[in-house]
Scaffold this motif. Structure first.
Motif, mmCIF file in Angstrom:
data_model
loop_
_atom_site.group_PDB
_atom_site.id
_atom_site.type_symbol
_atom_site.label_atom_id
_atom_site.label_comp_id
_atom_site.label_asym_id
_atom_site.label_seq_id
_atom_site.Cartn_x
_atom_site.Cartn_y
_atom_site.Cartn_z
ATOM 1 N N GLU A 42 0.827 -1.193 0.000
ATOM 2 C CA GLU A 42 0.000 0.000 0.000
ATOM 3 C C GLU A 42 0.871 1.256 0.000
ATOM 4 N N PRO A 43 1.255 1.778 -1.175
ATOM 5 C CA PRO A 43 1.994 3.046 -1.212
ATOM 6 C C PRO A 43 1.204 4.155 -0.532
ATOM 7 N N ALA A 44 1.938 5.080 0.081
ATOM 8 C CA ALA A 44 1.280 6.129 0.864
ATOM 9 C C ALA A 44 0.962 7.367 0.040
ATOM 10 N N GLN A 45 1.864 7.751 -0.898
ATOM 11 C CA GLN A 45 1.680 8.982 -1.653
ATOM 12 C C GLN A 45 2.165 8.797 -3.086
ATOM 13 N N PHE A 46 1.532 9.553 -4.000
ATOM 14 C CA PHE A 46 1.867 9.511 -5.424
ATOM 15 C C PHE A 46 1.777 10.926 -5.965
ATOM 16 N N LEU A 47 2.858 11.398 -6.612
ATOM 17 C CA LEU A 47 2.904 12.778 -7.103
ATOM 18 C C LEU A 47 3.529 12.801 -8.492
ATOM 19 N N VAL A 48 2.836 13.436 -9.450
ATOM 20 C CA VAL A 48 3.318 13.574 -10.822
ATOM 21 C C VAL A 48 3.789 15.000 -11.050
ATOM 22 N N GLU A 49 4.966 15.142 -11.655
ATOM 23 C CA GLU A 49 5.478 16.446 -12.095
ATOM 24 C C GLU A 49 5.469 16.443 -13.625
ATOM 25 N N GLU A 50 4.435 17.025 -14.201
ATOM 26 C CA GLU A 50 4.280 16.993 -15.656
ATOM 27 C C GLU A 50 5.395 17.745 -16.367
ATOM 28 N N THR A 51 5.838 18.874 -15.817
ATOM 29 C CA THR A 51 6.854 19.678 -16.494
ATOM 30 C C THR A 51 8.182 18.939 -16.606
ATOM 31 N N LYS A 52 8.418 17.980 -15.713
ATOM 32 C CA LYS A 52 9.664 17.219 -15.729
ATOM 33 C C LYS A 52 9.470 15.790 -16.238
ATOM 34 N N TYR A 84 6.464 5.043 -0.019
ATOM 35 C CA TYR A 84 5.905 3.784 0.463
ATOM 36 C C TYR A 84 6.737 3.249 1.628
ATOM 37 N N PRO A 85 6.145 2.424 2.479
ATOM 38 C CA PRO A 85 6.877 1.880 3.619
ATOM 39 C C PRO A 85 7.887 0.822 3.184
ATOM 40 N N GLU A 86 9.100 0.911 3.732
ATOM 41 C CA GLU A 86 10.100 -0.124 3.483
ATOM 42 C C GLU A 86 10.152 -1.083 4.665
ATOM 43 N N GLN A 87 10.145 -0.517 5.860
ATOM 44 C CA GLN A 87 10.039 -1.279 7.093
ATOM 45 C C GLN A 87 9.049 -0.541 7.982
ATOM 46 N N ARG A 88 8.760 -1.095 9.150
ATOM 47 C CA ARG A 88 7.737 -0.490 9.993
ATOM 48 C C ARG A 88 8.112 0.923 10.447
ATOM 49 N N GLY A 117 11.281 7.539 9.014
ATOM 50 C CA GLY A 117 9.908 7.949 9.257
ATOM 51 C C GLY A 117 8.983 6.836 8.828
ATOM 52 N N ASN A 118 7.800 6.792 9.399
ATOM 53 C CA ASN A 118 6.887 5.674 9.215
ATOM 54 C C ASN A 118 5.681 6.087 8.387
ATOM 55 N N CYS A 119 5.421 5.359 7.300
ATOM 56 C CA CYS A 119 4.170 5.564 6.560
ATOM 57 C C CYS A 119 3.400 4.257 6.432
ATOM 58 N N TYR A 120 3.760 3.252 7.257
ATOM 59 C CA TYR A 120 3.020 1.999 7.274
ATOM 60 C C TYR A 120 1.768 2.172 8.135
ATOM 61 N N ARG A 121 0.622 2.293 7.499
ATOM 62 C CA ARG A 121 -0.648 2.525 8.193
ATOM 63 C C ARG A 121 -0.566 3.722 9.134
ATOM 64 N N SER A 122 0.342 4.649 8.824
ATOM 65 C CA SER A 122 0.475 5.889 9.578
ATOM 66 C C SER A 122 0.249 7.040 8.612
ATOM 67 N N PRO A 123 -0.233 8.170 9.096
ATOM 68 C CA PRO A 123 -0.532 9.282 8.188
ATOM 69 C C PRO A 123 0.734 9.874 7.580
ATOM 70 N N SER A 124 0.588 10.388 6.375
ATOM 71 C CA SER A 124 1.657 11.093 5.683
ATOM 72 C C SER A 124 0.996 12.113 4.769
ATOM 73 N N ALA A 125 1.785 13.068 4.278
ATOM 74 C CA ALA A 125 1.221 14.108 3.416
ATOM 75 C C ALA A 125 2.289 14.593 2.453
ATOM 76 N N PHE A 126 1.860 14.935 1.227
ATOM 77 C CA PHE A 126 2.725 15.463 0.184
ATOM 78 C C PHE A 126 2.323 16.890 -0.136
ATOM 79 N N HIS A 127 3.315 17.710 -0.484
ATOM 80 C CA HIS A 127 3.069 19.021 -1.060
ATOM 81 C C HIS A 127 4.032 19.175 -2.223
ATOM 82 N N GLN A 128 3.966 20.296 -2.910
ATOM 83 C CA GLN A 128 4.799 20.484 -4.091
ATOM 84 C C GLN A 128 6.288 20.346 -3.793
ATOM 85 N N GLU A 129 6.745 20.846 -2.646
ATOM 86 C CA GLU A 129 8.171 20.816 -2.342
ATOM 87 C C GLU A 129 8.518 19.946 -1.139
#
Length: 456
Positions: free
Chosen positions: A218-228, A235-239, A262-274
């Protein structure tokens, strides 16, 4: 329990009626009144559009998610009706299991509903992604759970159309395309699909290399940069560790990778542009998205564990919530200082947080509390700091068929609020051999969007 009366039907015949699966609504029909719905919680009733007083209806039943109604009518006719019509909100069918990912297109026309968590029960894996055109007079959902253009060979079986069980989506900035990171059911691997919103067809797809094999699916975040022409996956690698991989959007070739504390295994995470946020114990860590380096750590005074985090749309503030006490903490990203403390009216923990586009409001919802009414809390945010917990300015009750909120999203203009609603608990049903859940999506129009002093 209590008695109730259908208003305006003192001399009418009610031939049939039924309760919804959760017992919170009553559906009725007869010879002298249109089909309608009565909400036992709000004591409101409304008619279903398209029905009239001459309909002879002898039997009826509702779907578990409250979105459909089937009737048996005179002459042996069986009809299926949309039952989402409501004076306060629109109700749309969601994914199987839970609708954990909601995204609006920048122009506010499209709403995509995706499941990015593993479902209960393999027999109930579809639909996993639905696209809605909210400008259409008659909404016509596009089921994107299968892509016939993509043929996948699974084991020794002949190639077959790809079926997706997990999805994370992002619209293009011009609202012409929808990018989706999807996992093919079985051993079909991970793909990034590009869907054209003008032709409603998949125009391209790239398969990620075998080296991309998350330990947790279960990946936590997905972000596309169209200009690049690149995209990133968190995604979580370990707990207690995570990984951020960057890929070429046209070829799927991996370009670089960072291992993160940092943990993103069933834990909250957030993405922004930078930037992006990860949980590390009792701390929130702010990372640079391009280098993977820690910029700053925040330590909100939580009593339990973090259950939700989010950025404001300008990236200057973050909000986080606690598993105990229903508190929400607002921090400044630049200085790290705490700006405000908010508190849910029910003191229950929140899991979904969302800033309005102008940053003047915050909405929060929970996945459900036993023996307690569930609401979406909305707070007005001020520019001044405060240390005393502030209650919400309004509580929006979730639909009567709902058991909790899995995600909340403001529309780009801030005038609407969409929420993923759990419509039944994980349980073993007659149609499936394994426990499963179902969901729907509710969309409210928020009044006073231009003036945050007004209540929605």
């Amino acid at each position: 329990s209590s008695d109730f009366k259908i208003q305006g039907s003192s001399g009418d015949y009610l031939d049939t009626g039924c309760f919804t699966a959760d017992g919170k609504r009553f559906l009725y029909a007869g010879r002298e009144c249109p089909m309608g719905i009565y909400d036992l919680g709000t004591r409101k009733q409304w008619d279903l559009s398209g029905t009239d007083k001459t309909l002879f209806c002898w039997g009826m039943t509702s779907s578990r998610n409250g979105c459909y109604l089937s009737t048996a009518e005179q002459g042996g006719k069986i009809s299926l009706w949309r039952a989402e019509t409501n004076p306060d909100y629109r109700m749309l069918p969601g994914t199987s299991d839970v609708a954990t990912d909601l995204q609006w297109s920048p122009d506010g026309r499209w709403l995509v509903v995706s499941r990015n968590r593993c479902s209960f029960g393999l027999q109930n894996h579809t639909p996993s992604q639905i696209l809605y055109d909210l400008n259409a007079s008659e909404w016509n959902p596009v089921d994107m759970s299968q892509t016939p253009e993509i043929q996948v060979a699974i084991g020794e079986l002949a190639p077959q159309a790809a079926n997706w069980d997990l999805n994370l989506s992002q619209f293009s900035s011009d609202s012409h395309r929808l990018y989706t990171l999807s996992h093919c059911i079985g051993k079909g691997g991970w793909h990034v699909r590009t869907f054209d919103l003008q032709t409603l067809k998949t125009t391209s797809s790239v398969k990620l290399p075998p080296s991309f094999a998350p330990v947790d699916p279960e990946p936590a975040q997905f972000l596309v940069e169209e200009t690049k022409n690149t995209f990133q996956i968190l995604y979580p690698e370990q707990r207690q560790r995570s990984r951020l991989d960057s890929f070429d959007l046209k070829t799927g070739r991996m370009m670089k990778s960072f291992v993160l504390d940092g943990n993103c295994y069933r834990s909250p995470s957030a993405f922004h542009q930078e930037h992006f946020l990860l949980v590390d114990g009792k701390q929130l860590r702010l990372f640079d998205r391009h280098t993977g380096k820690v910029i700053r750590s925040f330590t909100p005074p939580i009593a339990g564990e973090f259950t939700g985090v989010t950025f404001s749309q300008d990236g200057k503030r973050i909000a986080s919530c606690d598993s105990i006490g229903g508190k929400v903490f607002i921090h400044d990203c630049l200085s790290g200082s705490q700006l405000a403390i908010l508190k849910s009216a029910t003191n229950g923990s929140l899991q979904s947080l969302e800033f309005s586009p102008d940053g003047r409001r915050l909405a929060g919802g929970s996945t459900g509390h036993p023996n307690q009414a569930d609401y979406i809390d909305v707070w007005n945010l001020t520019t001044s700091s405060n240390t005393e917990p502030r209650p919400p300015v309004v509580e929006i009750p979730i639909p009567a068929s709902g058991y909790g909120v899995t995600s909340v999203r403001f529309s780009p203009d801030g005038g609407s609020l969409a929420a993923g609603i759990i419509t039944n608990r994980a349980e073993q049903g007659a149609l499936y051999r394994t426990p499963h859940r179902e969901s729907a999506v509710a969309v409210w129009e928020i009044s006073g969007a231009e003036n945050p002093a007004q209540e929605p």
